[in-house]
Write an enzyme that holds these catalytic residues in place. Sequence first.
Site, mmCIF file in Angstrom:
data_model
loop_
_atom_site.group_PDB
_atom_site.id
_atom_site.type_symbol
_atom_site.label_atom_id
_atom_site.label_comp_id
_atom_site.label_asym_id
_atom_site.label_seq_id
_atom_site.Cartn_x
_atom_site.Cartn_y
_atom_site.Cartn_z
ATOM 1 N N ASP A 1 0.842 -1.195 0.000
ATOM 2 C CA ASP A 1 0.000 0.000 0.000
ATOM 3 C C ASP A 1 0.876 1.243 0.000
ATOM 4 O OD1 ASP A 1 -2.290 1.545 -0.012
ATOM 5 O OD2 ASP A 1 -3.022 0.854 1.934
ATOM 6 N N LYS A 2 0.260 2.392 -0.257
ATOM 7 C CA LYS A 2 0.955 3.682 -0.213
ATOM 8 C C LYS A 2 0.050 4.703 0.433
ATOM 9 C CE LYS A 2 0.329 6.700 -3.187
ATOM 10 N NZ LYS A 2 -0.549 7.909 -3.423
ATOM 11 N N HIS A 3 0.663 5.794 0.875
ATOM 12 C CA HIS A 3 -0.104 6.924 1.406
ATOM 13 C C HIS A 3 0.564 8.216 0.968
ATOM 14 C CE1 HIS A 3 -2.557 9.384 4.056
ATOM 15 N NE2 HIS A 3 -1.457 10.027 4.380
ATOM 16 N N SER A 4 -0.230 9.148 0.498
ATOM 17 C CA SER A 4 0.257 10.480 0.158
ATOM 18 C C SER A 4 -0.318 11.483 1.138
ATOM 19 C CB SER A 4 -0.162 10.858 -1.271
ATOM 20 O OG SER A 4 0.088 12.228 -1.520
ATOM 21 N N SER B 1 -2.783 8.682 13.399
ATOM 22 C CA SER B 1 -4.022 8.704 12.619
ATOM 23 C C SER B 1 -3.828 8.053 11.261
ATOM 24 C CB SER B 1 -4.498 10.146 12.462
ATOM 25 O OG SER B 1 -5.667 10.212 11.661
ATOM 26 N N ARG C 1 -9.667 16.387 17.913
ATOM 27 C CA ARG C 1 -8.519 17.229 17.537
ATOM 28 C C ARG C 1 -8.979 18.445 16.754
ATOM 29 N NH1 ARG C 1 -5.349 13.433 14.010
ATOM 30 N NH2 ARG C 1 -4.083 15.281 13.605
ATOM 31 N N THR D 1 -8.834 10.593 -3.491
ATOM 32 C CA THR D 1 -8.768 9.434 -4.376
ATOM 33 C C THR D 1 -10.136 8.795 -4.566
ATOM 34 O OG1 THR D 1 -6.479 9.023 -3.726
ATOM 35 C CG2 THR D 1 -7.672 7.189 -4.698
ATOM 36 N N LYS E 1 -4.962 3.483 10.304
ATOM 37 C CA LYS E 1 -5.854 3.033 9.230
ATOM 38 C C LYS E 1 -5.109 2.172 8.211
ATOM 39 C CE LYS E 1 -7.287 7.291 8.343
ATOM 40 N NZ LYS E 1 -6.922 8.129 9.495
ATOM 41 N N LYS E 2 -3.894 2.571 7.856
ATOM 42 C CA LYS E 2 -3.135 1.800 6.872
ATOM 43 C C LYS E 2 -2.777 0.419 7.417
ATOM 44 C CE LYS E 2 -2.987 4.386 3.245
ATOM 45 N NZ LYS E 2 -3.632 3.895 1.997
#
Length: 436
Positions: free
Chosen positions: A79-82, A182, A167, A119, A186-187
């Site tokens: 997986d990836k996250h930006s 955070s 927050r 996305t 989730k990832k």
Amino acid sequence: MDARAIIAALRQGKTPSDAEMRWFAEGLANGQVSDAQAGAFAMAVCLQGLDVEARRALTLAMRDSGDVLQWDLDGPVLDKHSTGGVGDCVSLLLAPALAECGAYVPMISGRGLGHTGGTLDKMEAIPGVSTQVSQDALQAMMRDVGCAIVGATAQIAPADKRLYAIRDVTATVESLDLITASILSKKLAAGTDALVLDVKLGSGAFMKTRAEAEALARSLSETANAAGCRTSALITDMNQPLAPALGNALEVAEVVRILTGQGGRDSALARLTEVQGGVLLAHGGLALDPEDGAAKIRAAIASGAVADRFARMVAAMGGPADFATTWQSVLPEAPVRRPVLAETAGYVSAIEGEALGLAVVRLGGGRMVESDIVDPAVGLAELAPLGAQLSRGGVIGVVHAADEAAADIAEKSLRAAYTLSQTAPVVPSLIHERIS
């Protein structure tokens, strides 16, 4: 255990135990921890900070507050996250490319945030596509297609949902430790074996300085690795849009052009996809090193196989079965298209990416408030890149709008976001730093 004692320890700069973090996260999820206590916890973390082990404990506690997906597959789950930018549609290219190379990609993504595109909104620009799927349906897509781009269910990291809302109203959103927990909770709840993090830097990013980007990249990568997920971070440039188009359907079109060989395979968007994919394939044992992995991603896209897999993913999510060949007639189009022309000659020396993103939001391509309905057709296209030499009357970009009044406003915003000068600028490198 007692929430007050945990908060007091944090306020004094002490580190709660793993068990205390788990108890507090469970309390966030089930309501045993009050809003006041959640706010005090967030403020104590914001003011005192956490070390790597404490961030790991908080991240895993929030992950384990809900469902953690389990997989029985014959390849790695990647997986990836930006951290968010403009024109960043890498996920739509990367997920099917990784799947074509033997990985499995259950990519849990989000909606647009602020000036950045989402996305999920991009996927839902394709008629019929639904990004809200059950866990059983997601498991089936992994077996049948190898990739999916979906939203999180209410059972994924519920402690994060609760704490994020707290927050937002307690001025603790900017806490590096809470941001890290955070994102990663989730990832990691998606059952990920390896992860690449794309931390954006520049005018179109949330992180405007190198120091901010480096701090976030290191916090994320150190915490994810400490949690047992092999992770690297890239600091990448967002001083101009990654793709030459902003807006949901317009960005999908850019992706399909690359996949089907109609242009853009040497673009920044394609190159960053190859780099991120190369890192992940190496981490997942599907390539010798990141360079070998990047070559595999590039070859898979060039073969046309990734376009077919993307179309299969679209069909599995409710979209047209023949999207790879019919996309031009299927994607929604705005009724007004207006070229914006340069009033003077010069080089494009600066682009305010955040202003461009907000212009798309005002066109209706994003949300001013959570309840807004997104218009998938609107946006900005054919955007001139940094360093482009424009003649008087040259095209800066093309506004796609629902009506002429909206086009008038977007044209002004587009002009204001671009700076032309008589000398060519130094164009920043696409990748500033790689952190393993």
